[in-house]
Design a protein around this motif. Structure first.
Motif, mmCIF file in Angstrom:
data_model
loop_
_atom_site.group_PDB
_atom_site.id
_atom_site.type_symbol
_atom_site.label_atom_id
_atom_site.label_comp_id
_atom_site.label_asym_id
_atom_site.label_seq_id
_atom_site.Cartn_x
_atom_site.Cartn_y
_atom_site.Cartn_z
ATOM 1 N N LEU A 23 0.928 -1.123 0.080
ATOM 2 C CA LEU A 23 -0.154 -0.136 0.070
ATOM 3 C C LEU A 23 1.050 1.327 -0.114
ATOM 4 N N GLU A 27 -3.526 5.361 0.955
ATOM 5 C CA GLU A 27 -4.169 4.382 0.560
ATOM 6 C C GLU A 27 -4.984 3.392 1.329
ATOM 7 N N PRO A 29 -7.471 -0.204 1.532
ATOM 8 C CA PRO A 29 -7.543 -1.181 0.564
ATOM 9 C C PRO A 29 -9.053 -1.459 0.513
ATOM 10 N N CYS A 53 -17.221 9.302 -2.375
ATOM 11 C CA CYS A 53 -15.985 9.518 -3.279
ATOM 12 C C CYS A 53 -16.058 11.269 -3.456
ATOM 13 N N SER A 94 -12.237 2.192 -7.472
ATOM 14 C CA SER A 94 -10.900 2.052 -6.937
ATOM 15 C C SER A 94 -10.169 3.479 -7.606
ATOM 16 N N GLY A 95 -9.330 3.845 -6.625
ATOM 17 C CA GLY A 95 -8.805 5.166 -7.125
ATOM 18 C C GLY A 95 -9.229 6.377 -6.717
ATOM 19 N N HIS A 117 -7.135 7.348 -0.786
ATOM 20 C CA HIS A 117 -7.736 6.748 -1.760
ATOM 21 C C HIS A 117 -7.943 5.505 -1.542
ATOM 22 N N VAL A 119 -8.329 1.776 -2.834
ATOM 23 C CA VAL A 119 -7.443 1.161 -3.876
ATOM 24 C C VAL A 119 -7.738 -0.443 -3.862
ATOM 25 N N ARG A 120 -8.300 -1.027 -5.021
ATOM 26 C CA ARG A 120 -8.450 -2.445 -5.043
ATOM 27 C C ARG A 120 -6.998 -2.944 -5.586
ATOM 28 N N LEU A 121 -6.605 -4.123 -4.810
ATOM 29 C CA LEU A 121 -5.387 -4.813 -4.851
ATOM 30 C C LEU A 121 -5.662 -6.267 -5.232
ATOM 31 N N GLU A 202 -0.994 2.110 -13.922
ATOM 32 C CA GLU A 202 0.221 2.299 -12.750
ATOM 33 C C GLU A 202 1.535 2.304 -13.406
ATOM 34 N N ARG A 206 4.741 -2.380 -7.151
ATOM 35 C CA ARG A 206 4.351 -2.444 -5.949
ATOM 36 C C ARG A 206 5.206 -3.983 -5.372
#
Length: 212
Positions: A23, A27, A29, A53, A94-95, A117, A119-121, A202, A206
């Motif tokens: 992350l 951010e 998750p 959002c 996401s984002g 933010h 974020v989808r991981l 991106e 990561r």
């Protein structure tokens, strides 16, 4: 004379488990439950919290103290503290930059407070590398996990990555689980070197917990 509008002074964030993918600062998750410990003034007797959002015309989720909705809940933990439990993935894409707004029915709403933010991981369960080569230089490997379709490249260092070799494939009998074919040079730079991944759209890699 009315009291001042609510003012958010700070938010401490926690979430379930430690993501297997790095992350970045600010951010949060998406797809896992998160807790938001809110410190604020001017709450009044029954404050309302909205989490949404900042960049989308969606309503997000709005809760009054003691309310439960869409898997989210809001509780009062003190005169100046609230605790919101919610999965950012159920609220925004996401984002997206998540904003908190507090409302006191007698004095109005606070200014939006940016908390980070969503974020989808991907979730990587396992990583294997075979002796099969794709071109005499790169060796075929397999990732197993969830949301692997987000991965565009993989590598041993954050400087160099190689494109994935196929589309993420669902595993029969295991809803949500996928496999993804990748290719990497061998040997790795060091024993038990971590795998780096590049998500789509991106530019920077990561670090992951996956090792071989």
């Amino acid at each position: 004379m009315l009291e001042p509008r609510p003012r958010i002074e700070g938010v401490d964030i926690s979430f379930a488990g430690q993501p297997a993918v790095e992350l970045r600062p600010r951010e949060i998750p998406a797809g896992v439950p998160a807790g938001f410990a809110i410190r604020a003034g001017g709450l009044g007797p029954r404050p309302t919290v909205q989490l949404r959002c900042a960049d989308e015309a969606t309503t997000g989720v709005t809760l009054t103290v003691g309310e439960r909705s869409r898997g989210a809940s809001l509780d009062r933990t003190g005169q100046r503290t609230l605790f919101l439990a919610a999965d950012p993935g159920m609220i925004a894409s996401s984002g997206c930059l998540l904003n908190l707004v507090l409302t006191n029915g007698m004095t109005g709403s606070s200014d939006p407070y940016a908390i980070g933010h969503a974020v989808r991981l991907p979730r990587i369960e396992s990583f294997t590398l075979t002796g099969d080569t794709t071109d005499g230089h790169l060796y075929t490997g397999t990732l197993r996990g969830e949301s692997l379709e987000l991965i565009e490249r993989t590598g041993w260092t954050p400087q160099t990555g190689w494109p994935v070799q196929s589309t993420a494939t669902p595993v029969a009998g295991n809803p949500g689980t996928q496999t993804l074919q990748i290719a990497l040079p061998w040997p790795s730079p060091s024993p038990q070197a971590p795998l780096f991944i590049w998500l789509r759209d991106e530019a920077d890699a990561r670090k992951t917990n996956a090792r071989y």
